[in-house]
Scaffold this active site. Structure first.
Site, mmCIF file in Angstrom:
data_model
loop_
_atom_site.group_PDB
_atom_site.id
_atom_site.type_symbol
_atom_site.label_atom_id
_atom_site.label_comp_id
_atom_site.label_asym_id
_atom_site.label_seq_id
_atom_site.Cartn_x
_atom_site.Cartn_y
_atom_site.Cartn_z
ATOM 1 C CB SER A 242 0.719 -32.586 34.930
ATOM 2 O OG SER A 242 -0.117 -31.493 35.214
ATOM 3 C CG HIS A 272 3.266 -28.018 33.698
ATOM 4 N ND1 HIS A 272 2.242 -27.261 34.192
ATOM 5 C CD2 HIS A 272 2.799 -29.308 33.686
ATOM 6 C CE1 HIS A 272 1.194 -28.041 34.474
ATOM 7 N NE2 HIS A 272 1.517 -29.294 34.173
ATOM 8 C CG HIS A 319 -1.982 -20.044 31.813
ATOM 9 N ND1 HIS A 319 -2.916 -20.773 31.115
ATOM 10 C CD2 HIS A 319 -1.606 -20.806 32.870
ATOM 11 C CE1 HIS A 319 -3.106 -21.925 31.740
ATOM 12 N NE2 HIS A 319 -2.320 -21.981 32.800
ATOM 13 N NE ARG A 328 -4.098 -21.902 38.858
ATOM 14 C CZ ARG A 328 -3.323 -22.649 38.085
ATOM 15 N NH1 ARG A 328 -3.250 -23.961 38.299
ATOM 16 N NH2 ARG A 328 -2.633 -22.120 37.096
ATOM 17 C CG ASP A 374 3.785 -22.019 38.909
ATOM 18 O OD1 ASP A 374 3.462 -22.799 39.824
ATOM 19 O OD2 ASP A 374 3.634 -22.297 37.709
HETATM 20 N N1 CMX Z 1 8.277 -14.306 29.788
HETATM 21 C C1 CMX Z 1 8.851 -14.099 28.589
HETATM 22 N N2 CMX Z 1 8.312 -14.511 27.429
HETATM 23 C C2 CMX Z 1 7.121 -15.112 27.502
HETATM 24 C C3 CMX Z 1 6.443 -15.319 28.711
HETATM 25 C C4 CMX Z 1 7.077 -14.900 29.897
HETATM 26 N N3 CMX Z 1 6.548 -15.097 31.098
HETATM 27 N N4 CMX Z 1 5.281 -15.944 28.447
HETATM 28 C C5 CMX Z 1 5.227 -16.135 27.129
HETATM 29 N N5 CMX Z 1 6.333 -15.642 26.555
HETATM 30 C C6 CMX Z 1 6.717 -15.698 25.132
HETATM 31 C C7 CMX Z 1 6.744 -17.143 24.672
HETATM 32 O O1 CMX Z 1 7.960 -17.770 25.046
HETATM 33 C C8 CMX Z 1 6.538 -16.979 23.185
HETATM 34 O O2 CMX Z 1 7.756 -16.596 22.633
HETATM 35 P P1 CMX Z 1 8.228 -17.120 21.166
HETATM 36 O O3 CMX Z 1 7.161 -16.641 20.219
HETATM 37 O O4 CMX Z 1 9.547 -16.494 20.969
HETATM 38 O O5 CMX Z 1 8.267 -18.611 21.258
HETATM 39 C C9 CMX Z 1 5.569 -15.804 23.111
HETATM 40 O O6 CMX Z 1 5.714 -15.083 24.334
HETATM 41 C C10 CMX Z 1 4.115 -16.190 22.917
HETATM 42 O O7 CMX Z 1 3.805 -17.109 23.937
HETATM 43 P P2 CMX Z 1 2.304 -17.248 24.477
HETATM 44 O O8 CMX Z 1 1.472 -17.728 23.350
HETATM 45 O O9 CMX Z 1 1.887 -16.016 25.178
HETATM 46 O O10 CMX Z 1 2.474 -18.352 25.603
HETATM 47 P P3 CMX Z 1 2.568 -19.938 25.414
HETATM 48 O O11 CMX Z 1 1.185 -20.474 25.416
HETATM 49 O O12 CMX Z 1 3.434 -20.313 24.289
HETATM 50 O O13 CMX Z 1 3.322 -20.352 26.747
HETATM 51 C C11 CMX Z 1 3.775 -20.403 29.070
HETATM 52 C C12 CMX Z 1 2.686 -20.345 27.999
HETATM 53 C C13 CMX Z 1 3.121 -20.552 30.424
HETATM 54 C C14 CMX Z 1 4.647 -21.627 28.799
HETATM 55 C C15 CMX Z 1 4.597 -19.097 28.999
HETATM 56 O O14 CMX Z 1 3.763 -18.001 29.312
HETATM 57 C C16 CMX Z 1 5.810 -19.101 29.902
HETATM 58 O O15 CMX Z 1 6.862 -19.598 29.481
HETATM 59 N N6 CMX Z 1 5.703 -18.547 31.147
HETATM 60 C C17 CMX Z 1 6.796 -18.581 32.094
HETATM 61 C C18 CMX Z 1 6.884 -19.968 32.737
HETATM 62 C C19 CMX Z 1 5.721 -20.213 33.672
HETATM 63 O O16 CMX Z 1 5.397 -19.386 34.519
HETATM 64 N N7 CMX Z 1 5.105 -21.386 33.556
HETATM 65 C C20 CMX Z 1 4.041 -21.809 34.490
HETATM 66 C C21 CMX Z 1 2.659 -21.860 33.848
HETATM 67 C C22 CMX Z 1 1.639 -22.351 34.837
HETATM 68 C C23 CMX Z 1 1.842 -23.804 35.180
HETATM 69 O O17 CMX Z 1 1.710 -24.664 34.314
HETATM 70 O O18 CMX Z 1 2.201 -24.089 36.330
#
Ligand code: CMX
Length: 437
Positions: A242, A272, A319, A328, A374
């Protein structure tokens, strides 16, 4: 010119000079090398933005102009001694880099109260033209764009304003836009979930208190919660979707409404800001599928493993930058334990916290198995009676305006140029790797 703008000019002058001196003397200084892995992982860790409003440490979490969330809760002005800081104070801090006085905060509150009255009627027509079942983020973002008819920014461009002066119409637009977001959010909330029974703003209330009031919650408890919510979601340095989208679109000298709307479209993604709604769906689905209201740690563990086995993410966990529990999350848990210690949803959130990090770690690929903001925010809102999950991301968006839009004013103060990173095709990357061999 009001004293806030006057002070902003004083604060900005030496910083602008420092930036220009840095750029004219050290433009060729190499900051870091970038790996192929970084490019392919969404530029993680690549330093390519300058953001002053806040900084995110992977271990410690967010600091706003150098202050952690616990420090802000001590330092920023409040309405009552046991209350939460007023988001107006955080806006001032992020804008100025200085802790505001109560008078500064009252001044901003009053300014926003007056400016909020100026929403043109067509904005509500635009919202009303959308089906009620359109997601509140669609309604919110459409309203933000519709408000851009009021922007002075484009007019300033057309009369040939100098680059060094753009910060002024940006400041005015940002103050208008931020002031109006609570009315827009509450209007959408009442339209969709409360039979269009709208509630007028109360000009005697602060910005977050008014949001709670216009949504239909008049207790001091909900106002306090809303102030906390509006402070902790306000900023997360410059690279999150964002903030980056707002900054990127602003770099084309787009007005604050276009820029912020771009950021909000990014916030609406499930990875996000929409994760706060998804967490609630995940918890409810778990309760439904297990067939109990209060699942045990063992049941949650099994359900989390099943979620991963289906190739889905566990929302609220992980994250892109953080490598520890998000402060948070912690501050919301502490708030819940203090004010609503027996809330069933919070007890489930705690149980999820006990088991999910191990489940994610066992999978071996998640870099951060800990909860983010979240993981609890929706359960907290819901425990106070705000049960309509689709509004949660809108509330996140109202708060996020404080950080991304103060930075947008600084973008124009600094006179940043249009953003234009270089892209290459797959063959080029293969060729580079071959060359290095
Ligand atoms: N559940 C399952 N798998 C997850 C995960 C979770 N909560 N968090 C990361 N992973 C997976 C990723 O999808 C990725 O998988 P692939 O290699 O198959 O693509 C792998 O673990 C490595 O990811 P990472 O480097 O640890 O995390 P990223 O930086 O790629 O992604 C985020 C970060 C937040 C998008 C991810 O942790 C996620 O999808 N979390 C769940 C959604 C969420 O809570 N988002 C809110 C974030 C805060 C905000 O912006 O408000």
């Amino acid at each position: 010119m009001d004293h806030i703008k006057q002070r902003l000019i004083e604060v900005a002058k030496p910083k602008i000079e420092a930036l220009h001196a840095l750029n004219s003397t050290h433009a060729n200084h190499v900051i870091q090398e970038v790996t192929l892995g970084q490019v392919l992982s969404g530029m993680k860790g690549v330093v390519s933005l300058m953001t002053d409003t806040s900084k995110l440490d992977p271990e410690e979490g967010i600091r706003f102009r150098g202050y952690s969330i616990p420090q802000l809760r001590d330092l920023l002005p409040k309405n009552t001694t046991d209350g939460e800081p007023l988001p107006e104070g955080l806006f001032y801090l992020m804008l100025m880099g200085e802790v505001p006085t109560k008078e500064d905060v009252n001044f901003i509150s009053q300014q926003w109260s007056v400016r909020a009255q100026g929403i043109p009627s067509h904005v509500f027509d635009v919202i009303n033209a959308l089906p009620k079942n359109a997601h509140p983020m669609i309604q919110f973002n459409s309203a933000i764009l519709a408000m851009s008819t009021e922007s002075q920014f484009r007019k300033a461009h057309l009369i040939g304003m100098g680059k060094d002066k753009y910060w002024d119409p940006m400041y005015e637009g940002v103050m208008d836009l931020v002031s109006r977001l609570p009315i827009i959010a509450a209007y959408i909330y009442r339209r969709v979930f409360h039979n269009e029974k709208h509630i007028d703003m109360d000009p005697s209330l602060d910005w977050a208190g008014n949001l709670a009031h216009m949504m239909g919650y008049d207790s001091e408890e909900v106002r306090r919660l809303m102030r906390l919510y509006m402070v902790i979601h306000a900023d997360h340095e410059g690279g999150n979707v964002s903030a980056h989208a707002t900054h990127l679109v602003g770099s084309a000298l787009s007005n604050p409404y276009y820029s912020f709307s771009a950021g909000m479209n990014g916030l609406a993604g499930p990875l996000h800001g929409m994760a706060n709604q998804d967490v609630m769906h995940w918890l409810n689905k778990m309760k439904r599928e297990i067939g109990v209201e209060n699942p045990s740690a063992e049941q949650i563990k099994r359900y989390s493993q099943e979620t991963l086995a289906k190739g889905q993410v566990i929302p609220g966990y992980g994250h892109a930058v953080l490598r520890k529990t998000d402060p948070r999350f912690t501050v919301q848990l502490e708030f819940a334990k203090k004010y609503i210690p027996n809330a069933p949803l919070i007890q489930i959130v705690e149980r999820v916290y006990e088991v999910v990090p191990d489940v994610l770690s066992a999978g071996g690929k998640v870099k951060n198995p800990w909860p983010n903001v979240d993981a609890i925010s929706g359960s907290l809102l819901s425990s106070y009676g705000i049960n309509e999950y689709p509004i949660y991301t809108v509330l996140f968006g109202v708060s996020r305006s404080l950080g991304v839009l103060t930075q947008l004013i600084w973008d124009r103060l600094y006179g940043f140029s249009i953003e234009r990173p270089k892209s290459q095709n797959l063959d080029w990357f293969i060729e580079q790797v071959g060359k290095n061999k």
